[in-house]
Design an enzyme around this catalytic site. Structure first.
Site, PDB file in Angstrom:
ATOM      1  N   CYS A 116       0.824  -1.226   0.000  1.00  0.00           N
ATOM      2  CA  CYS A 116       0.000   0.000   0.000  1.00  0.00           C
ATOM      3  C   CYS A 116       0.852   1.267   0.000  1.00  0.00           C
ATOM      4  O   CYS A 116       0.357   2.348  -0.302  1.00  0.00           O
ATOM      5  CB  CYS A 116      -0.932  -0.003   1.203  1.00  0.00           C
ATOM      6  SG  CYS A 116      -1.904  -1.502   1.316  1.00  0.00           S
ATOM      7  N   HIS A 254      -3.309   6.853   2.710  1.00  0.00           N
ATOM      8  CA  HIS A 254      -3.731   5.587   2.103  1.00  0.00           C
ATOM      9  C   HIS A 254      -5.124   5.234   2.633  1.00  0.00           C
ATOM     10  O   HIS A 254      -5.382   5.343   3.834  1.00  0.00           O
ATOM     11  CB  HIS A 254      -2.714   4.500   2.457  1.00  0.00           C
ATOM     12  CG  HIS A 254      -3.221   3.119   2.217  1.00  0.00           C
ATOM     13  ND1 HIS A 254      -3.801   2.746   1.024  1.00  0.00           N
ATOM     14  CD2 HIS A 254      -3.279   2.019   3.024  1.00  0.00           C
ATOM     15  CE1 HIS A 254      -4.172   1.475   1.109  1.00  0.00           C
ATOM     16  NE2 HIS A 254      -3.874   1.022   2.300  1.00  0.00           N
ATOM     17  N   ASN A 285     -10.299  -0.526  -0.288  1.00  0.00           N
ATOM     18  CA  ASN A 285      -8.853  -0.357  -0.115  1.00  0.00           C
ATOM     19  C   ASN A 285      -8.151  -0.943  -1.341  1.00  0.00           C
ATOM     20  O   ASN A 285      -8.135  -2.157  -1.524  1.00  0.00           O
ATOM     21  CB  ASN A 285      -8.429  -1.076   1.181  1.00  0.00           C
ATOM     22  CG  ASN A 285      -6.924  -1.073   1.409  1.00  0.00           C
ATOM     23  OD1 ASN A 285      -6.144  -0.885   0.476  1.00  0.00           O
ATOM     24  ND2 ASN A 285      -6.519  -1.299   2.635  1.00  0.00           N
TER      25      ASN A 285
END
Ligand code: COA
Length: 333
Positions: A116, A254, A285
């Site tokens: 990520c 993020h 996500n």
């Protein structure tokens, strides 16, 4: 090769897969509810890619828009960095194939694996390449098809992960300006096990019942690490950039979990005028793609304008983290 210059974002493009998957569609397989998912993660729906929406296809689409937004011809891009953990071929990297499909002329092209944090890692590299003179225009793409490596029956991950792509072109900044600030990055390998592929490919092949090695996550521990450590990293990014919150117009962490974003925003004492990205609500996500997707939504919705500054901070498996301050590019598509 090129005269050293400060770096800036010249253009931004994204790709959001067509298929919207509401919580209602996934709750049965994980014995959950729309209410629980929204309350614990903020997610209402996510997007999962269809068969034709491959890692390469989504990368090319986002990159084309970023190059057009930058006002460049593809041949002017001389390096491509793709951040991803879901290009499911060990080698070669997807970046050369993306570059070829875009019609670039023999660029440097490689993938990076920082989960990520990958997009912000790539941005850090691109800035140094432009400043160091090893490339003039660098395409940085964050892309994932996490639906391929998510166990749809795992209560801890099935509602979180999703698909998409975001791309920027990094190039020389006008004299006297700098649109991509210094990166703050790091990792904590002691916590390597907190988010990981369940087993390595050799164990999969040796198994009597080979199956896709899905992602597994210790959600509570990841939550604590992200919520409490990443606020400090965000503060360090400002320090390293010689900026304060007064200089910032948008906060783009993020998109891991809405509650993590909220804890970070509180710990940073963000004033209300700073726009905070909540792309996760309808996108899920998307790991390496989440930061450019979230920035794109803020700009598209008019919450932040070209020329304003955004504080980016990304974190995930590794555990790896990275972030920097960027100036929103003149055009997004
Ligand atoms: C995954 C996450 C939402 C789980 O929330 P949590 O509050 O930690 O959940 P827990 O695992 O402690 O479980 C709490 C309760 O919810 C239940 N539960 C767990 N998953 C559930 C689900 N999908 N649906 C409904 N209930 C669930 C548990 O059984 C437990 O019930 P109990 O209290 O009766 O025992 C949370 O840990 C999280 O967001 N972590 C960070 C994940 C993340 O952002 N990862 C990406 C980083 S890049």
């Amino acid at each position: 090769m090129n005269a050293p210059a400060e770096a800036t974002l010249l253009g931004l493009g994204v790709y959001r897969p067509r298929r919207v998957v509401p919580n209602a569609e996934i709750v049965e397989a994980i014995d959950s509810s729309d209410e629980w998912i929204q309350q614990r993660s903020g997610i209402r729906s996510r997007r999962w890619a269809g068969d034709d929406e491959s890692v390469q296809m989504m990368s090319v689409s986002a990159a084309r828009d970023a190059i057009t937004a930058a006002g460049l011809e593809p041949g002017q891009v001389d390096a491509v960095i793709v951040a991803t953990v879901s290009h499911l071929m060990q080698t070669p990297a997807v970046a050369p194939a993306v570059a070829h499909e875009l019609g670039l002329e023999r660029p440097a092209a490689f993938d990076i694996s920082a989960a990520c944090a990958g997009f912000c890692y790539g941005l850090g590299l691109a800035r140094d390449m432009v400043r160091g003179g090893s490339a003039r225009h660098v395409l940085v793409i964050g892309v994932e098809r996490l639906s391929d490596i998510t166990d749809r029956s795992d209560r801890g991950t099935a509602f979180i992960f999703a698909d998409g792509a975001g791309a920027v072109v990094v190039g020389p900044a006008p004299e006297g300006t700098a649109g991509v600030g210094p990166v703050v990055w790091g990792s904590d390998g002691e916590q390597f096990d907190l988010i990981r592929q369940r087993e390595d490919w050799r164990d999969v092949v040796a198994s009597d019942d080979p199956a896709m090695p899905h992602l597994v996550m210790q959600g509570n521990a990841v939550f604590r690490w992200a919520a409490f450590e990443m606020g400090k990293v965000a503060a360090e990014i400002l320090d390293r950039s010689d900026l304060t919150l007064d200089d910032i117009d948008a906060f783009v962490p993020h998109q891991a979990n809405r509650r993590i974003t909220d804890v970070m925003a509180r710990s940073l004492h963000l004033p209300e005028r700073i726009a905070v990205a909540h792309d996760i609500v309808d996108q899920g996500n998307t790991s390496a793609a989440s930061v450019p997707l979230a920035l794109h939504r803020l700009v598209s919705e008019g919450a932040v304008q070209p020329g304003q500054r955004a504080l980016l901070v990304a974190f995930g498996a590794g555990l790896a983290y990275a972030g920097q301050v960027v100036t929103v590019p003149p055009t997004v598509r």
